[in-house]
Scaffold this motif. Structure first.
Motif, PDB file in Angstrom:
ATOM      1  N   THR A   4      44.391  45.748  33.548  1.00  0.00           N
ATOM      2  CA  THR A   4      43.287  45.355  32.662  1.00  0.00           C
ATOM      3  C   THR A   4      43.636  44.055  31.916  1.00  0.00           C
ATOM      4  N   LYS A   5      44.913  43.896  31.597  1.00  0.00           N
ATOM      5  CA  LYS A   5      45.339  42.672  30.906  1.00  0.00           C
ATOM      6  C   LYS A   5      45.198  41.462  31.834  1.00  0.00           C
ATOM      7  N   GLU A   6      45.660  41.649  33.063  1.00  0.00           N
ATOM      8  CA  GLU A   6      45.593  40.563  34.053  1.00  0.00           C
ATOM      9  C   GLU A   6      44.143  40.126  34.295  1.00  0.00           C
ATOM     10  N   HIS A   7      43.206  41.091  34.308  1.00  0.00           N
ATOM     11  CA  HIS A   7      41.817  40.755  34.649  1.00  0.00           C
ATOM     12  C   HIS A   7      40.886  40.727  33.437  1.00  0.00           C
ATOM     13  N   LYS A   8      41.471  40.822  32.251  1.00  0.00           N
ATOM     14  CA  LYS A   8      40.695  40.751  30.995  1.00  0.00           C
ATOM     15  C   LYS A   8      39.523  41.737  30.976  1.00  0.00           C
ATOM     16  N   ILE A   9      39.831  42.964  31.316  1.00  0.00           N
ATOM     17  CA  ILE A   9      38.801  44.004  31.231  1.00  0.00           C
ATOM     18  C   ILE A   9      39.344  45.126  30.340  1.00  0.00           C
ATOM     19  N   LEU A  38      29.787  48.634  44.087  1.00  0.00           N
ATOM     20  CA  LEU A  38      31.191  48.282  43.839  1.00  0.00           C
ATOM     21  C   LEU A  38      31.315  46.772  43.736  1.00  0.00           C
ATOM     22  N   LYS A  39      32.235  46.309  42.882  1.00  0.00           N
ATOM     23  CA  LYS A  39      32.481  44.875  42.718  1.00  0.00           C
ATOM     24  C   LYS A  39      33.804  44.543  43.411  1.00  0.00           C
ATOM     25  N   PRO A  40      34.041  43.245  43.699  1.00  0.00           N
ATOM     26  CA  PRO A  40      35.331  42.886  44.306  1.00  0.00           C
ATOM     27  C   PRO A  40      36.516  43.454  43.513  1.00  0.00           C
ATOM     28  N   LEU A  41      36.384  43.454  42.183  1.00  0.00           N
ATOM     29  CA  LEU A  41      37.498  43.952  41.362  1.00  0.00           C
ATOM     30  C   LEU A  41      37.677  45.480  41.502  1.00  0.00           C
ATOM     31  N   SER A  42      36.587  46.187  41.792  1.00  0.00           N
ATOM     32  CA  SER A  42      36.716  47.640  42.035  1.00  0.00           C
ATOM     33  C   SER A  42      37.629  47.843  43.252  1.00  0.00           C
ATOM     34  N   SER A  72      41.281  58.055  33.162  1.00  0.00           N
ATOM     35  CA  SER A  72      41.270  56.711  32.582  1.00  0.00           C
ATOM     36  C   SER A  72      40.221  55.905  33.321  1.00  0.00           C
ATOM     37  N   ILE A  73      39.299  55.333  32.556  1.00  0.00           N
ATOM     38  CA  ILE A  73      38.150  54.659  33.170  1.00  0.00           C
ATOM     39  C   ILE A  73      38.310  53.146  33.038  1.00  0.00           C
ATOM     40  N   LEU A  74      38.388  52.477  34.179  1.00  0.00           N
ATOM     41  CA  LEU A  74      38.486  51.010  34.153  1.00  0.00           C
ATOM     42  C   LEU A  74      37.089  50.427  34.095  1.00  0.00           C
ATOM     43  N   MET A 119      43.447  46.077  28.351  1.00  0.00           N
ATOM     44  CA  MET A 119      43.142  46.397  26.964  1.00  0.00           C
ATOM     45  C   MET A 119      42.547  47.800  26.867  1.00  0.00           C
ATOM     46  N   VAL A 120      42.833  48.452  25.768  1.00  0.00           N
ATOM     47  CA  VAL A 120      42.275  49.789  25.593  1.00  0.00           C
ATOM     48  C   VAL A 120      40.984  49.673  24.795  1.00  0.00           C
ATOM     49  N   GLN A 121      39.909  50.196  25.363  1.00  0.00           N
ATOM     50  CA  GLN A 121      38.641  50.222  24.635  1.00  0.00           C
ATOM     51  C   GLN A 121      38.695  51.424  23.695  1.00  0.00           C
TER      52      GLN A 121
END
Ligand code: PMV
Length: 346
Positions: free
Chosen positions: A326-331, A276-280, A199-201, A1-3
């Motif tokens: 971002t869609k797959e991980h809802k971020i 860092l998180k696992p998702l990073s 682009s910042i995740l 998703m785009v913030q």
């Protein structure tokens, strides 16, 4: 998703009153990281950053020299802690800006990006403040580098936000006139690097577990301190050379080495921090696979969010890749690009 970034209506905070100035200043993303400081907010190594365009602070300042004190409203709410911090700061800069201690300020500050985004909001806010103070106290004669110096004393990396597209801060033999006191615009930049994007995740929107002051302090007694200073100086040289010659691969290598070195330093500090998180890490792995198709690299600040840095020529493909993740991980992700620094709005 785009913030979505807020598009701020400058008109609503503009005034024709003569004792008022409205400025804007962006955040920046460091390619060579400033990590560790000494004395009066001097960096232990030189750094270079790309100035952002859309992630910025808009600051509206009403001022008087008749009554000192600071009242700061952040996003329309009075923030007493921040007000006090700025009052203390004004008293501390008397040698550079003698008028500052008599200054009364009512500041309304607002950011285009969410606080939780982990984007350097101190860089944009403190550069806006330094820039505005320099203008308020200038009496039509501008003192070279003073705005950047004022910004640096409020927050180190803020010194680099005033100019763009690239700013360097800290002494290095390669750059004549480079200084630990203030940042300079980097002039020798190849056209390959003039249309860049960041682009910042937003991997995690939680509070940072280590403040940047505490993070810098960890370097004072770090066992790898000396090695870090020489690594940063060498990386700075390679990065400047890559930016000047348009060498994209060498740029990418150093960019990622800096980001991972910053985190390695935090992992091996006492106390240590795992930011860092696992998702990073998951995203970094994916990006490395994606790089087989597209020349795209990442950097990271002192947090879990990943900044993807790439030229305009591959923008569509990179944005598509990021949006799928971002869609797959809802971020969320914020898509920003290269900018030119601070300006007076009114
Ligand atoms: O300016 P500070 O004190 O918030 O420190 C910023 C440190 C990094 O963002 C990690 C690196 C940099 O050079 O911006």
């Amino acid at each position: 998703m785009v913030q979505k970034l807020k598009s701020l209506k400058v008109n609503s905070i503009m005034s024709s009153s003569p004792n008022r100035i409205v400025v804007e200043s962006p955040s920046n993303i460091a390619f060579i990281k400033y990590w560790g400081k000494y004395g009066r907010q001097y960096p232990t190594n030189p750094s270079i950053s790309m100035t952002l365009k859309n992630c910025k602070t808009i600051m509206d300042l009403e001022y008087t020299f008749e009554k000192s004190g600071v009242e700061l409203f952040f996003e329309d709410e009075l923030n007493e802690k921040f007000s006090l911090r700025i009052e203390k700061y004004l008293c501390s800069i008397e040698d550079i800006l003698p008028e500052a201690k008599d200054l009364g300020l009512k500041i309304k500050s607002t950011n285009t990006f969410p606080h939780s985004a982990g984007i350097a909001s101190s860089a944009s806010a403190m550069s806006a403040l330094g820039f505005a103070l320099d203008k308020i106290c200038t009496e039509n004669k501008s003192i070279p580098h003073r705005a950047s110096q004022l910004a640096r004393l409020a927050s180190g990396s803020a010194s680099r936000s005033l100019m763009g597209p690239y700013a360097i801060w800290g002494e290095h033999d390669l750059i004549p006139g480079s200084s630990n006191d203030y940042a300079l615009e980097a002039t020798d930049i190849h056209e390959n690097f003039l249309n860049m994007n960041d682009s910042i995740l937003l991997i995690d929107k939680g509070e940072k577990s280590v403040s940047s002051s505490a993070g810098h302090a960890l370097m004072n007694s770090h066992p790898y301190k000396e090695a870090r200073v020489s690594q940063a100086n060498e990386n700075f040289r390679v990065m400047m050379n890559a930016l000047a010659t348009g060498d994209y691969d060498s740029f990418g290598n150093v960019l990622e080495n800096e980001a991972l070195s910053l985190h390695a330093l935090m992992l091996t500090s006492d106390p240590s921090y795992i930011l860092l998180k696992p998702l990073s890490l998951e995203f970094i792995q994916r990006l490395k696979f994606f790089r087989k198709e597209m020349p795209v690299y990442f950097t990271i600040d002192a947090g879990p969010n990943i900044h993807v840095i790439y030229p305009d020529s591959i923008k569509d493909a990179v944005v598509e890749f990021i949006e799928a993740f971002t869609k797959e991980h809802k971020i969320d992700a914020i898509h920003d690009s290269i900018g030119t620094g601070a300006k007076v709005l009114s």
